[in-house]
Design a protein around this motif. Structure first.
Motif, PDB file in Angstrom:
ATOM      1  N   UNK A  74       0.846  -1.199   0.000  1.00  0.00           N
ATOM      2  CA  UNK A  74       0.000   0.000   0.000  1.00  0.00           C
ATOM      3  C   UNK A  74       0.881   1.249   0.000  1.00  0.00           C
ATOM      4  N   UNK A  75       0.685   2.098  -0.995  1.00  0.00           N
ATOM      5  CA  UNK A  75       1.380   3.380  -1.047  1.00  0.00           C
ATOM      6  C   UNK A  75       2.763   3.362  -1.664  1.00  0.00           C
ATOM      7  N   UNK A  76       3.244   2.217  -2.116  1.00  0.00           N
ATOM      8  CA  UNK A  76       4.601   2.189  -2.655  1.00  0.00           C
ATOM      9  C   UNK A  76       4.633   2.459  -4.158  1.00  0.00           C
ATOM     10  N   UNK A  77       5.813   2.857  -4.604  1.00  0.00           N
ATOM     11  CA  UNK A  77       6.075   3.067  -6.028  1.00  0.00           C
ATOM     12  C   UNK A  77       6.771   1.807  -6.528  1.00  0.00           C
ATOM     13  N   UNK A  78       6.039   0.977  -7.261  1.00  0.00           N
ATOM     14  CA  UNK A  78       6.519  -0.338  -7.682  1.00  0.00           C
ATOM     15  C   UNK A  78       6.686  -0.343  -9.191  1.00  0.00           C
ATOM     16  N   UNK A  79       7.872  -0.726  -9.664  1.00  0.00           N
ATOM     17  CA  UNK A  79       8.177  -0.681 -11.090  1.00  0.00           C
ATOM     18  C   UNK A  79       8.332  -2.078 -11.671  1.00  0.00           C
ATOM     19  N   UNK A  80       7.683  -2.302 -12.816  1.00  0.00           N
ATOM     20  CA  UNK A  80       7.879  -3.504 -13.625  1.00  0.00           C
ATOM     21  C   UNK A  80       8.889  -3.148 -14.702  1.00  0.00           C
ATOM     22  N   UNK A  81      10.050  -3.788 -14.644  1.00  0.00           N
ATOM     23  CA  UNK A  81      11.163  -3.446 -15.531  1.00  0.00           C
ATOM     24  C   UNK A  81      11.575  -4.665 -16.342  1.00  0.00           C
ATOM     25  N   UNK A  82      11.797  -4.452 -17.627  1.00  0.00           N
ATOM     26  CA  UNK A  82      12.276  -5.539 -18.470  1.00  0.00           C
ATOM     27  C   UNK A  82      12.306  -5.126 -19.922  1.00  0.00           C
ATOM     28  N   UNK A  83      12.882  -5.954 -20.785  1.00  0.00           N
ATOM     29  CA  UNK A  83      12.958  -5.628 -22.210  1.00  0.00           C
ATOM     30  C   UNK A  83      11.594  -5.730 -22.875  1.00  0.00           C
ATOM     31  N   UNK A  84      11.492  -5.221 -24.085  1.00  0.00           N
ATOM     32  CA  UNK A  84      10.240  -5.319 -24.845  1.00  0.00           C
ATOM     33  C   UNK A  84       9.836  -6.774 -24.991  1.00  0.00           C
ATOM     34  N   UNK A 101       1.000  12.385  -2.546  1.00  0.00           N
ATOM     35  CA  UNK A 101      -0.359  11.851  -2.563  1.00  0.00           C
ATOM     36  C   UNK A 101      -0.428  10.537  -1.776  1.00  0.00           C
ATOM     37  N   UNK A 102       0.650   9.746  -1.826  1.00  0.00           N
ATOM     38  CA  UNK A 102       0.697   8.479  -1.111  1.00  0.00           C
ATOM     39  C   UNK A 102      -0.088   7.367  -1.764  1.00  0.00           C
ATOM     40  N   UNK A 103      -0.181   7.386  -3.086  1.00  0.00           N
ATOM     41  CA  UNK A 103      -0.996   6.415  -3.804  1.00  0.00           C
ATOM     42  C   UNK A 103      -0.153   5.237  -4.295  1.00  0.00           C
ATOM     43  N   UNK A 104      -0.694   4.034  -4.191  1.00  0.00           N
ATOM     44  CA  UNK A 104      -0.023   2.848  -4.728  1.00  0.00           C
ATOM     45  C   UNK A 104       0.142   3.009  -6.230  1.00  0.00           C
ATOM     46  N   UNK A 105       1.375   2.907  -6.704  1.00  0.00           N
ATOM     47  CA  UNK A 105       1.673   3.152  -8.112  1.00  0.00           C
ATOM     48  C   UNK A 105       2.427   1.978  -8.713  1.00  0.00           C
ATOM     49  N   UNK A 106       1.933   1.510  -9.863  1.00  0.00           N
ATOM     50  CA  UNK A 106       2.634   0.478 -10.627  1.00  0.00           C
ATOM     51  C   UNK A 106       3.091   1.125 -11.929  1.00  0.00           C
ATOM     52  N   UNK A 107       4.393   1.083 -12.168  1.00  0.00           N
ATOM     53  CA  UNK A 107       5.031   1.847 -13.237  1.00  0.00           C
ATOM     54  C   UNK A 107       5.758   0.879 -14.165  1.00  0.00           C
ATOM     55  N   UNK A 108       5.512   0.975 -15.446  1.00  0.00           N
ATOM     56  CA  UNK A 108       6.149   0.098 -16.430  1.00  0.00           C
ATOM     57  C   UNK A 108       7.203   0.876 -17.209  1.00  0.00           C
ATOM     58  N   UNK A 109       8.401   0.309 -17.318  1.00  0.00           N
ATOM     59  CA  UNK A 109       9.443   0.917 -18.132  1.00  0.00           C
ATOM     60  C   UNK A 109      10.454  -0.143 -18.561  1.00  0.00           C
ATOM     61  N   UNK A 110      11.161   0.158 -19.648  1.00  0.00           N
ATOM     62  CA  UNK A 110      12.302  -0.678 -20.061  1.00  0.00           C
ATOM     63  C   UNK A 110      13.613   0.035 -19.752  1.00  0.00           C
ATOM     64  N   UNK A 126      16.026   5.287 -10.408  1.00  0.00           N
ATOM     65  CA  UNK A 126      15.870   6.629  -9.854  1.00  0.00           C
ATOM     66  C   UNK A 126      14.533   6.845  -9.166  1.00  0.00           C
ATOM     67  N   UNK A 127      13.512   6.116  -9.572  1.00  0.00           N
ATOM     68  CA  UNK A 127      12.146   6.486  -9.212  1.00  0.00           C
ATOM     69  C   UNK A 127      11.452   5.503  -8.272  1.00  0.00           C
ATOM     70  N   UNK A 128      11.962   4.295  -8.145  1.00  0.00           N
ATOM     71  CA  UNK A 128      11.196   3.203  -7.527  1.00  0.00           C
ATOM     72  C   UNK A 128      11.491   2.997  -6.047  1.00  0.00           C
ATOM     73  N   UNK A 129      10.464   2.541  -5.313  1.00  0.00           N
ATOM     74  CA  UNK A 129      10.678   1.963  -3.984  1.00  0.00           C
ATOM     75  C   UNK A 129      11.202   0.540  -4.146  1.00  0.00           C
ATOM     76  N   UNK A 130      10.517  -0.220  -5.010  1.00  0.00           N
ATOM     77  CA  UNK A 130      10.966  -1.578  -5.339  1.00  0.00           C
ATOM     78  C   UNK A 130      10.790  -1.808  -6.841  1.00  0.00           C
ATOM     79  N   UNK A 131      11.567  -2.768  -7.344  1.00  0.00           N
ATOM     80  CA  UNK A 131      11.556  -3.101  -8.766  1.00  0.00           C
ATOM     81  C   UNK A 131      11.365  -4.604  -8.913  1.00  0.00           C
TER      82      UNK A 131
END
Length: 372
Positions: free
Chosen positions: A29-39, A184-193, A200-205
């Motif tokens: 709850x409230x974390x910045x979570x990133x999904x990272x990987x190649x195309x 804001x403290x909102x749970x965020x799921x972020x996709x990037x390659x 730079x941006x994530x709490x966890x990856x």
């Protein structure tokens, strides 16, 4: 109200192709979570499953304790920021941001208050009466972000939101996104390659490959102790060198060749004497020395704060197809500037390097965290 997301044994298939075979994640709850990987690794597919745009062929996804598999997208209370912004060109900045509130029939007084508050948060209040064609790319992205958050979603989903911006603006906007998400403290799921963006941006990856999560952890954990050679080379740059383990009395050594070895007593107890291994050495984990790996310098590139050198080792000890290796020299601590064809010894920092099994699939160092 923000929620935690639980993804349990999720499967996604397209006809006869399984894109995500069996994936589980817990997003706090409230974390910045990133999904990272190649195309093609399945990260956007997973994001669209959380959003409700893609069906789920196995397993389940929960928002807190509620299974959302069968809940349609428009009832999941999510905010979404796309790669192409998806801003309405005929509406002003204010009208774009209040669009979702109108759909939800929020009273005008409350809607106006929320819109003004959000425009001030993203520093776009002074542009509230402009049309999108009079805004820069970064300003349009701020509006897309404001529109997604103003509805007070349980979850914010972002799919490659910075990929259309130039390099300088990407750096600026990732700081904006991070700051606003924390405010804001909102749970965020972020996709990037983009691995630099993720660090730079994530709490966890979660690092993904072919629909499978390779490792989950903080940026520091994943960078310092990657789970395998895929993670080591996808997150930052790593030189991969073949070596062997040698036991001497109560100590363990990594032997690179007949002339050079280093003591490493932080290896797992399961390692065996004579075992073949792959050693991952990041460019900044090497220093010029009177011992170490003998290399030939190919070229040096000056980057202001540091010089990046490319060098070559004997091909038979380099793991993988890339035979050109790198090391970084901080110019604030430079005694020797190297030239093309110089031959020097480079010594690895034994406290920082990583050691993998022969095929690179498992890290053999003790303090590796696969999932935190």
């Amino acid at each position: 109200m923000s929620v935690a997301i639980k993804i349990e044994n999720v499967v996604k298939k397209y006809e006869k192709t399984t894109v995500i075979p069996n994936l589980s994640l817990d997003i706090k709850n409230g974390e910045f979570f990133t999904l990272l990987g190649p195309s093609g690794c399945g990260k956007t597919t997973l994001l669209r499953m959380i959003a409700g745009f893609n069906s789920i062929d196995g397993g389940y996804i929960k928002f807190d304790d509620e299974v959302i598999n069968e809940i349609p997208a428009y009832k999941r209370n999510i905010g979404m920021v796309f790669q192409n912004y998806a801003i309405f060109p005929h509406l002003t900045v204010k009208e774009n941001v209040e669009y979702g509130l109108k759909l939800r029939k929020i009273p005008k007084v409350e809607s106006d208050r929320r819109v003004e508050e959000m425009l001030r948060t993203v520093k776009m209040y002074d542009y509230k009466d402009r049309l999108p064609d009079r805004l820069s790319g970064g300003q349009q992205q701020r509006i897309a972000l404001a529109r997604a958050i103003v509805i007070r979603p349980n979850v914010l989903l972002m799919d490659e939101p910075l990929s259309n911006l130039d390099a300088k603006l990407r750096i600026e906007m990732r700081s904006v996104i991070r700051d606003i998400q924390k405010e804001i403290g909102i749970t965020t799921v972020y996709v990037t390659h983009d691995q630099e963006e993720a660090l730079a941006i994530s709490d966890r990856i979660a690092v993904m490959k072919e629909g499978v999560v390779q490792q989950v952890g903080t940026p520091c954990q994943i960078y310092k102790r990657p789970a395998n050679t895929f993670v080591a080379t996808f997150i930052g740059s790593s030189n991969l060198v073949r070596a062997k383990i040698k036991f001497e009395n109560d100590d363990k050594y990594i032997v690179f060749n007949s002339e050079f070895k280093i003591k490493m007593n932080n290896l797992k107890k399961s390692v065996k004497d004579g075992q073949s291994v792959v050693v991952s050495i990041r460019p900044e984990e090497l220093k010029i020395s009177n011992k170490g790996l003998k290399v030939k310098i190919l070229k040096g590139t000056f980057f202001g704060k540091f010089i990046n050198y490319e060098f070559r080792l004997n091909d038979d000890i380099v793991f993988g197809d890339n035979k050109v290796c790198e090391f970084v020299q901080d110019i604030s601590d430079v005694n020797i500037f190297l030239k093309e064809n110089d031959e020097v010894y480079l010594e690895p920092d034994l406290k920082r390097i990583n050691v993998f099994d022969e095929d690179g699939s498992v890290n053999l160092v003790e303090d590796v965290i696969l999932y935190e």
